[in-house]
Every structure is written in C-alpha cells, then in structure tokens.
Design a protein around this motif. Structure first.
Motif, PDB file in Angstrom:
ATOM      1  N   ALA A  19       0.755  -0.829  -0.697  1.00 51.45           N
ATOM      2  CA  ALA A  19      -0.092   0.404   0.108  1.00 51.45           C
ATOM      3  C   ALA A  19       0.552   1.046  -0.005  1.00 51.45           C
ATOM      4  CB  ALA A  19      -0.880  -0.002   1.482  1.00 51.45           C
ATOM      5  N   ARG A  20       0.958   2.089  -0.837  1.00 52.97           N
ATOM      6  CA  ARG A  20       1.168   3.660  -0.837  1.00 52.97           C
ATOM      7  C   ARG A  20       0.096   4.745   0.415  1.00 52.97           C
ATOM      8  NH1 ARG A  20       1.686   5.261  -6.069  1.00 52.97           N
ATOM      9  NH2 ARG A  20      -0.164   6.640  -6.141  1.00 52.97           N
ATOM     10  N   ILE A  21       0.984   4.730   1.385  1.00 53.96           N
ATOM     11  CA  ILE A  21      -0.117   5.328   2.471  1.00 53.96           C
ATOM     12  C   ILE A  21       0.880   7.430   1.582  1.00 53.96           C
ATOM     13  CG2 ILE A  21      -0.399   5.609   4.570  1.00 53.96           C
ATOM     14  CD1 ILE A  21       0.133   2.302   5.218  1.00 53.96           C
ATOM     15  N   ARG A  22      -0.091   8.181   2.110  1.00 55.04           N
ATOM     16  CA  ARG A  22       0.135   9.404   2.628  1.00 55.04           C
ATOM     17  C   ARG A  22      -0.595  10.242   3.481  1.00 55.04           C
ATOM     18  NH1 ARG A  22       2.534  13.259  -0.973  1.00 55.04           N
ATOM     19  NH2 ARG A  22       1.858  11.749  -2.701  1.00 55.04           N
ATOM     20  N   VAL A  23       0.337  10.894   4.855  1.00 56.45           N
ATOM     21  CA  VAL A  23      -0.446  11.230   5.923  1.00 56.45           C
ATOM     22  C   VAL A  23      -0.201  12.638   5.613  1.00 56.45           C
ATOM     23  CG1 VAL A  23       0.167  10.976   8.567  1.00 56.45           C
ATOM     24  CG2 VAL A  23       0.962   9.511   7.461  1.00 56.45           C
ATOM     25  N   ARG A  24      -1.933  12.744   6.220  1.00 61.51           N
ATOM     26  CA  ARG A  24      -1.969  14.379   5.347  1.00 61.51           C
ATOM     27  C   ARG A  24      -2.493  15.064   7.125  1.00 61.51           C
ATOM     28  NH1 ARG A  24      -3.206  12.100   1.352  1.00 61.51           N
ATOM     29  NH2 ARG A  24      -2.509  13.158  -1.009  1.00 61.51           N
ATOM     30  N   ASN A  25      -2.243  15.930   6.993  1.00 60.36           N
ATOM     31  CA  ASN A  25      -2.715  16.879   8.708  1.00 60.36           C
ATOM     32  C   ASN A  25      -3.163  15.583  10.325  1.00 60.36           C
ATOM     33  OD1 ASN A  25      -3.208  19.267   7.718  1.00 60.36           O
ATOM     34  ND2 ASN A  25      -4.976  17.767   6.713  1.00 60.36           N
ATOM     35  N   GLY A  26      -2.043  14.429  10.231  1.00 64.02           N
ATOM     36  CA  GLY A  26      -2.251  13.391  11.072  1.00 64.02           C
ATOM     37  C   GLY A  26      -2.528  12.392  10.721  1.00 64.02           C
ATOM     38  N   GLN A  27      -3.343  11.996   9.390  1.00 62.83           N
ATOM     39  CA  GLN A  27      -3.897  11.392   9.507  1.00 62.83           C
ATOM     40  C   GLN A  27      -4.105  10.117   7.768  1.00 62.83           C
ATOM     41  OE1 GLN A  27      -6.998  10.291  10.802  1.00 62.83           O
ATOM     42  NE2 GLN A  27      -6.380  11.482  12.443  1.00 62.83           N
TER      43      GLN A  27
END
Length: 210
Positions: A17-25
């Motif tokens: 999985a490619r996961i991006r964290v935005r604003n802690g989520q």
C-alpha cells in the motif's frame, strides 16, 4: 510511505500500500501486488511453513499445513484446524477447476475482499498454496495448479468455493489494484490501537482486515 499490509489473517494475503499522511491522518492512495518475507520471534528452521498464522501442521507422511480464519472459535489445542487439515489430506475429493489457469494475485485479493470469516489457506502439496473455505466440519480449497480439494463431493464448503469462483469469473478476475482501499482506526481504548486496511471490491462489497 510504502508498506506491505495483510488483508486477511491467513498467510500469503498481503498487498503493498502507498500511504500518505495528511494532517496526522493516513490515507491509502493505491495498492499493488506484493509481499514480504515475514519476520519471526525466533530463528526459523522450517522454510516449508509460513512465518505466522499456521494453525496446524503435519510432518508425516508428508509436510502439510493449514490456516483457518475461524481460529478464535477453535479450542486451545487447535483440534478443529487439525481435523480440517486431516479431512483435506486423508478424505479428499479432488476435481479439476474447469476455468482457465488461476490468476493467483487476483483470486486471493478477491477472496480477501469478501471478508468472509471462514477463509482458509493451506499447503497440501509441496510449493503449492491453496485457498478456499472451511468450518470445523467441512473444507474446500483450490490450489495454484487449479486442482480443487474438498472433504467430500457434496461438501457445503465446496458449494461456497464454487460460488466464489463463479463470482470471481463474473467480475472479470479483477486485478488487485482495482479494489478501493481505505484505512479505519482500530481500538476502543481496551486493547491495542492501530489501523485496519479495508478493501472494497469492484462490486462494492467491503472487507475489514488488519
């Protein structure tokens, strides 16, 4: 980040999985076919077995093993898993799958996305994975070589497996990356917190896997 994540609590059920964290989520942007060599808590001398989620293994007369999604319903001796493996090995009904060659990455992801609690993975023959359905009293799996193995010809699990295969073919054998992935926070304050990977298959069916 790019990370391999399990999509069912049985071996060989992993996507990258490619996961991006935005604003802690965290947000899963895409998934791909892939896996990893599982680490174990102690040195592993038996390379014929997966690193985890094996509920029973036989060493004689030939190596075999099984992993059942319903292990929380089994007893502490894992006697249900043992009996299920024995049914497949000793009392087996065998028939060839009448479809084309099994596309294993597509098939295993499709089954995982169903979220069925009775999903079962097994190794009945050397170097061949098998995936299907079982309960404490019935079992049926299809191997990578296209052979279907069940406890008997009128097995309820065999009926379930045939249904899954029909649904898979009707869906066009979807590639793993066409499933929609999302992460859902796990934990209610009484146990370990974390995230579960949920897959939504092309038909809109959801599954929840850690």
């Amino acid at each position: 980040m790019v990370a391999p994540l399990p999509i069912a609590a049985v071996p060989n059920m992993t996507v990258v999985a490619r996961i991006r964290v935005r604003n802690g989520q965290p947000d899963v942007e895409a998934i791909f076919t892939g896996g990893y060599i599982e680490a174990t808590a102690s040195p592993k001398g038996d390379l014929d077995l997966p690193g985890r989620w094996v509920d029973w293994e036989n060493r004689v007369p030939a190596p075999s093993w099984i992993s059942v999604g319903w292990r929380d319903k089994d007893n502490w001796r894992n006697s249900g898993a043992r009996a299920t493996l024995d049914r497949l090995v000793k009392e087996a009904h065998i028939e060839p799958y009448d479809g084309p060659e099994v596309d294993w990455p597509s098939w295993r992801t499709f089954v995982a996305a169903k979220g069925n609690p009775y999903v079962t993975m097994a190794g009945l023959s050397p170097d061949l994975w098998a995936l299907g359905h079982s309960t404490p009293t019935t079992a049926a799996v299809i191997q990578q070589d296209g052979m279907i193995v069940a406890d008997c010809s009128d097995s309820p699990s065999l009926a379930v497996l045939r249904g899954w295969l029909s649904e898979w073919e009707a869906a066009g054998r979807p590639a793993p990356d066409v499933h929609t992935p999302i992460l859902v926070r796990r934990g209610n304050g009484q146990g370990p917190s974390g995230w579960d990977l949920r897959l939504i298959d092309p038909s809109g069916t959801c599954s929840l896997r850690r």
